[in-house]
Design a protein around this motif. Structure first.
Motif, PDB file in Angstrom:
ATOM      1  N   LEU A  51      39.298 -34.563  59.747  1.00  0.00           N
ATOM      2  CA  LEU A  51      40.152 -35.755  59.816  1.00  0.00           C
ATOM      3  C   LEU A  51      41.403 -35.512  60.645  1.00  0.00           C
ATOM      4  N   ASN A  52      41.936 -34.304  60.593  1.00  0.00           N
ATOM      5  CA  ASN A  52      43.170 -34.001  61.318  1.00  0.00           C
ATOM      6  C   ASN A  52      43.000 -34.041  62.830  1.00  0.00           C
ATOM      7  N   LYS A  53      41.770 -34.048  63.307  1.00  0.00           N
ATOM      8  CA  LYS A  53      41.517 -34.116  64.754  1.00  0.00           C
ATOM      9  C   LYS A  53      41.699 -35.528  65.295  1.00  0.00           C
ATOM     10  N   TYR A  54      41.724 -36.509  64.399  1.00  0.00           N
ATOM     11  CA  TYR A  54      41.671 -37.904  64.837  1.00  0.00           C
ATOM     12  C   TYR A  54      42.906 -38.695  64.428  1.00  0.00           C
ATOM     13  N   SER A  55      43.199 -39.701  65.255  1.00  0.00           N
ATOM     14  CA  SER A  55      44.312 -40.606  64.970  1.00  0.00           C
ATOM     15  C   SER A  55      43.859 -41.692  64.007  1.00  0.00           C
ATOM     16  N   ASP A  56      44.832 -42.327  63.375  1.00  0.00           N
ATOM     17  CA  ASP A  56      44.518 -43.430  62.478  1.00  0.00           C
ATOM     18  C   ASP A  56      43.874 -44.578  63.250  1.00  0.00           C
ATOM     19  N   THR A  57      42.978 -45.269  62.598  1.00  0.00           N
ATOM     20  CA  THR A  57      42.282 -46.388  63.221  1.00  0.00           C
ATOM     21  C   THR A  57      43.116 -47.664  63.156  1.00  0.00           C
ATOM     22  N   ASP A  58      42.832 -48.585  64.074  1.00  0.00           N
ATOM     23  CA  ASP A  58      43.464 -49.902  64.038  1.00  0.00           C
ATOM     24  C   ASP A  58      42.767 -50.824  63.042  1.00  0.00           C
ATOM     25  N   CYS A  59      41.602 -50.408  62.550  1.00  0.00           N
ATOM     26  CA  CYS A  59      40.857 -51.233  61.594  1.00  0.00           C
ATOM     27  C   CYS A  59      41.600 -51.280  60.261  1.00  0.00           C
ATOM     28  N   LYS A  60      41.445 -52.379  59.551  1.00  0.00           N
ATOM     29  CA  LYS A  60      42.165 -52.603  58.307  1.00  0.00           C
ATOM     30  C   LYS A  60      41.214 -52.550  57.108  1.00  0.00           C
ATOM     31  N   VAL A  61      41.634 -51.901  56.047  1.00  0.00           N
ATOM     32  CA  VAL A  61      40.825 -51.807  54.830  1.00  0.00           C
ATOM     33  C   VAL A  61      40.828 -53.154  54.112  1.00  0.00           C
ATOM     34  N   GLU A  62      39.636 -53.718  53.932  1.00  0.00           N
ATOM     35  CA  GLU A  62      39.484 -54.998  53.235  1.00  0.00           C
ATOM     36  C   GLU A  62      38.913 -54.811  51.826  1.00  0.00           C
ATOM     37  N   GLU A  63      38.130 -53.746  51.657  1.00  0.00           N
ATOM     38  CA  GLU A  63      37.555 -53.419  50.359  1.00  0.00           C
ATOM     39  C   GLU A  63      37.542 -51.905  50.204  1.00  0.00           C
ATOM     40  N   THR A  64      37.484 -51.447  48.973  1.00  0.00           N
ATOM     41  CA  THR A  64      37.347 -50.017  48.726  1.00  0.00           C
ATOM     42  C   THR A  64      36.247 -49.775  47.700  1.00  0.00           C
ATOM     43  N   GLY A  65      35.730 -48.563  47.694  1.00  0.00           N
ATOM     44  CA  GLY A  65      34.719 -48.169  46.725  1.00  0.00           C
ATOM     45  C   GLY A  65      34.468 -46.682  46.848  1.00  0.00           C
ATOM     46  N   VAL A  66      33.841 -46.123  45.834  1.00  0.00           N
ATOM     47  CA  VAL A  66      33.507 -44.702  45.855  1.00  0.00           C
ATOM     48  C   VAL A  66      32.091 -44.538  46.379  1.00  0.00           C
ATOM     49  N   CYS A  67      31.933 -43.656  47.362  1.00  0.00           N
ATOM     50  CA  CYS A  67      30.609 -43.389  47.933  1.00  0.00           C
ATOM     51  C   CYS A  67      29.801 -42.547  46.945  1.00  0.00           C
ATOM     52  N   THR A  68      28.696 -43.097  46.472  1.00  0.00           N
ATOM     53  CA  THR A  68      27.855 -42.401  45.482  1.00  0.00           C
ATOM     54  C   THR A  68      26.611 -41.768  46.097  1.00  0.00           C
ATOM     55  N   GLU A  69      26.253 -42.204  47.302  1.00  0.00           N
ATOM     56  CA  GLU A  69      25.050 -41.658  47.939  1.00  0.00           C
ATOM     57  C   GLU A  69      25.152 -41.829  49.448  1.00  0.00           C
TER      58      GLU A  69
END
Length: 226
Positions: A51-69
């Motif tokens: 993650l430290n290699k990349y800059s923050d995205t311009d995309c905006k978080v609209e929903e969140t959830g935990v990745c289970t698979e």
């Protein structure tokens, strides 16, 4: 000739083997995209290292959830039951070279972690009912990282809110059928800055009022009068 029970069983076994061979030979390979990034490349790296290699995205978080698979490199499940297809990218299918490396990359970044979604407003779901979205981890776009790591190819299917060419770099695989795609608006007129907006990152250009041109990041814009 009298057919014994043993002969019937033998024929059934042969038939099953033959059908299995046909299934393997005709296994689904998607677009046929492959890559040779070794599956061991990310073993010694933490998610933070990547993650430290990349800059923050311009995309905006609209929903969140935990990745289970993690199904593969471009499809995940969330704890709310939602199946998410990473929009704008395509990774190798199961059984194809590169499948494991792409899947393991996404597992390292997403599995059992909370992820954000910027859902495609132009087309929320694909034909399989999967939610089309940019997947965001710690402010970074996993879709973009997949392309820049060489783990995915561009898959732009309009209509879409997102233009994945803007996430690509010189090493990103772009299918030949997509190399000449341009998007213009025949009713558009010139702007004060120039009639056309070029994208120095993707090498594409658009009329100044084209929505895809307007989505080009300022630092990638080059204006042309003709």
């Amino acid at each position: 000739m009298k057919i014994s029970k043993r002969h019937i069983i033998s024929l059934l076994i042969i038939s099953i083997i033959a059908l299995g061979a046909i299934s393997v030979a005709s296994a689904y390979t998607g677009t046929g995209f492959t890559h040779n990034v070794p599956s061991s490349k990310y073993y010694d790296l933490s998610a933070s290292d990547i993650l430290n290699k990349y800059s923050d995205t311009d995309c905006k978080v609209e929903e969140t959830g935990v990745c289970t698979e993690v199904v593969d490199g471009d499809t995940i499940y969330l704890d709310n039951g939602k199946k998410v297809r990473f929009v704008g990218v395509n990774t190798p299918e199961r059984g194809v070279e590169g499948y494991i490396a792409s899947k393991n990359f996404v597992r390292k970044l997403c599995l059992n972690k909370e992820v954000g979604l910027d859902i495609d407003n132009a087309k929320h779901n694909d034909k399989y009912g999967r939610t089309l979205a940019v997947v965001i981890v710690d402010g970074k776009s996993v879709n973009e990282m997949l392309l820049k790591e060489g783990l995915a190819e561009v898959m732009y299917i309009p209509p879409s809110e997102f233009y994945p060419y803007n996430w690509a770099d010189s090493s990103t695989h772009i299918p030949n059928s997509l190399n000449t795609i341009t998007h213009t608006n025949s009713d558009s007129s010139s702007s004060d800055s120039g009639s056309y907006i070029g994208n120095s990152n993707s090498g594409k250009f658009h009329e100044s009022t084209c929505k895809w041109g307007q989505k080009t990041a300022e630092h990638n814009r080059v204006y042309f009068d003709s």
